[in-house]
Design a protein around this motif. Structure first.
Motif, PDB file in Angstrom:
ATOM      1  N   PRO A   1      57.064  39.454  39.888  1.00  0.00           N
ATOM      2  CA  PRO A   1      57.162  40.867  39.505  1.00  0.00           C
ATOM      3  C   PRO A   1      55.874  41.372  38.854  1.00  0.00           C
ATOM      4  N   ASP A   2      55.428  42.553  39.277  1.00  0.00           N
ATOM      5  CA  ASP A   2      54.270  43.252  38.700  1.00  0.00           C
ATOM      6  C   ASP A   2      52.956  42.485  38.844  1.00  0.00           C
ATOM      7  N   PHE A   3      52.877  41.571  39.796  1.00  0.00           N
ATOM      8  CA  PHE A   3      51.623  40.843  39.963  1.00  0.00           C
ATOM      9  C   PHE A   3      50.588  41.740  40.608  1.00  0.00           C
ATOM     10  N   SER A   4      49.365  41.657  40.121  1.00  0.00           N
ATOM     11  CA  SER A   4      48.226  42.322  40.749  1.00  0.00           C
ATOM     12  C   SER A   4      47.006  41.440  40.532  1.00  0.00           C
ATOM     13  N   ARG A   5      46.008  41.643  41.380  1.00  0.00           N
ATOM     14  CA  ARG A   5      44.793  40.829  41.272  1.00  0.00           C
ATOM     15  C   ARG A   5      43.934  41.351  40.137  1.00  0.00           C
ATOM     16  N   ASN A   6      43.760  40.505  39.117  1.00  0.00           N
ATOM     17  CA  ASN A   6      42.966  40.852  37.950  1.00  0.00           C
ATOM     18  C   ASN A   6      42.444  39.558  37.356  1.00  0.00           C
ATOM     19  N   GLN A   7      41.149  39.471  37.151  1.00  0.00           N
ATOM     20  CA  GLN A   7      40.559  38.221  36.665  1.00  0.00           C
ATOM     21  C   GLN A   7      41.194  37.735  35.374  1.00  0.00           C
ATOM     22  N   LYS A   8      41.629  38.664  34.527  1.00  0.00           N
ATOM     23  CA  LYS A   8      42.246  38.295  33.255  1.00  0.00           C
ATOM     24  C   LYS A   8      43.756  38.509  33.273  1.00  0.00           C
ATOM     25  N   GLY A   9      44.308  38.654  34.474  1.00  0.00           N
ATOM     26  CA  GLY A   9      45.731  38.912  34.606  1.00  0.00           C
ATOM     27  C   GLY A   9      46.573  37.656  34.536  1.00  0.00           C
ATOM     28  N   ILE A  10      47.863  37.837  34.776  1.00  0.00           N
ATOM     29  CA  ILE A  10      48.813  36.732  34.688  1.00  0.00           C
ATOM     30  C   ILE A  10      48.562  35.722  35.810  1.00  0.00           C
ATOM     31  N   ALA A  11      49.083  34.505  35.605  1.00  0.00           N
ATOM     32  CA  ALA A  11      48.986  33.470  36.639  1.00  0.00           C
ATOM     33  C   ALA A  11      49.722  33.966  37.897  1.00  0.00           C
ATOM     34  N   PRO A  12      49.221  33.601  39.078  1.00  0.00           N
ATOM     35  CA  PRO A  12      48.171  32.633  39.378  1.00  0.00           C
ATOM     36  C   PRO A  12      46.759  33.216  39.482  1.00  0.00           C
ATOM     37  N   ASN A  13      46.461  34.291  38.746  1.00  0.00           N
ATOM     38  CA  ASN A  13      45.089  34.793  38.764  1.00  0.00           C
ATOM     39  C   ASN A  13      44.099  33.718  38.327  1.00  0.00           C
ATOM     40  N   ASN A  14      44.528  32.857  37.400  1.00  0.00           N
ATOM     41  CA  ASN A  14      43.643  31.780  36.952  1.00  0.00           C
ATOM     42  C   ASN A  14      43.305  30.821  38.096  1.00  0.00           C
ATOM     43  N   LEU A  15      44.280  30.554  38.958  1.00  0.00           N
ATOM     44  CA  LEU A  15      44.040  29.676  40.108  1.00  0.00           C
ATOM     45  C   LEU A  15      43.129  30.362  41.125  1.00  0.00           C
TER      46      LEU A  15
END
Length: 305
Positions: free
Chosen positions: A165-179
């Motif tokens: 839910p509410d995922f978007s591509r953002n370098q500092k966003g929620i996982a899995p942005n870190n991956l």
């Protein structure tokens, strides 16, 4: 030959002997040194702050065109060591690259965006998701992508890629942005290494032009390769693994990205080799012997675009 990617996440003393990379463990007196042939190495990732590397080894790695990647305190790749001269015709190739016309660059960027969105659509099709909207974006890409179909496609793609839910591509966003950050950093190093080997300047892009970015051309040519990283990250997420932290297991899977099998020019090839074909085809465009960049595609048919 597929070059190896080696990751160092613990204290170590790295040196060279007899054309081998020697891994020493000075804090563990009973642990024997390990050796790896330097000619087998494509990438080495140095993560732990207590890693020591000799100048002799650095010289041999550069001569072998091995990419040496360093990481920051957050364990993300941030530095890339490359040779000053990566090709025998480097000066001549620089000249053609720097003299490339604006219309040529616009056309090359159009090709790049189309290839990227096609791969995003093929990735959706592979996952059983509806790719029709992405296919429409492909048809709307004009020269230089003036209408920014790339950004529109990326927003839709990431909003629907993961069942989060509410995922978007953002370098500092929620996982899995870190991956994704980690995987894209590895991919960027692959692109930069291939560009240097092809005698091109990674800092002079065909579209990206940020004066603070030393790898604008790498950021250009890696775009159609991003969905292959997305595929790896998606598969990790689907296993149910804890993705809040970059564990050793997750990093080991992401470090396999250079060796991924991709389809390019109708044949399967390791991603790092495909990237070299891409950068060489780009040089041919700058030289004037070709007008098409060679990019990989997801291994699904895309006949109706």
């Amino acid at each position: 030959m597929i070059k190896r990617t080696i990751f160092f996440g613990n204290p170590a003393y790295l040196s060279t002997r007899n054309e081998q990379l020697v891994v020493g463990f000075r804090e563990c007196e009973n642990k024997e040194d390990k050796t790896i042939p330097i000619e087998d190495l494509g990438f080495i990732v140095l993560e732990h702050p207590q890693i020591t590397i000799t100048n002799g080894l650095i010289r041999k790695l550069i001569e072998n065109k091995t990419a040496v990647i360093t990481c920051n305190a957050q364990h993300l790749p941030t530095g890339f060591l490359q040779p000053l001269q990566g090709h025998s015709e480097q000066t001549e190739r620089y000249r053609h690259q720097l003299n490339a016309s604006i219309p040529l660059k616009k056309n090359l960027w159009q090709q790049t965006v189309i290839a990227k969105i096609k791969n995003q659509a093929l990735h959706f099709k592979r996952l059983g998701k509806n790719p029709l909207r992405l296919k429409r974006y492909v048809k709307e890409v004009k020269t230089a992508d003036h209408d920014n179909q790339e950004a529109l496609a990326a927003a839709f793609y990431f909003q629907n890629l993961f069942d989060i839910p509410d995922f978007s591509r953002n370098q500092k966003g929620i996982a899995p942005n870190n991956l994704l950050n980690y995987g894209y950093a590895i991919l960027r190093a692959v692109a930069a290494r291939a560009l240097v080997s092809s005698g091109l300047l990674p800092s002079v892009g065909i579209f990206h032009s940020n004066k603070y970015n030393a790898y604008t051309l790498a950021d250009d040519v890696m775009e159609p390769y991003r969905p292959f990283v997305d595929q790896v990250v998606y598969d990790i997420v689907e296993t149910g693994a804890n993705i809040e932290n970059l564990t050793t297991q997750i990093k080991s899977e992401l470090l396999m990205i250079p060796a991924l099998d991709v389809k390019i020019d109708g044949k399967m090839s390791p991603l790092m080799n495909a990237m070299s074909r891409t950068t060489n085809s780009l040089w041919e465009c700058f030289y004037g012997s070709s007008r098409k960049i060679l990019y990989p595609e997801m291994s699904l048919h895309f006949a109706d675009v």
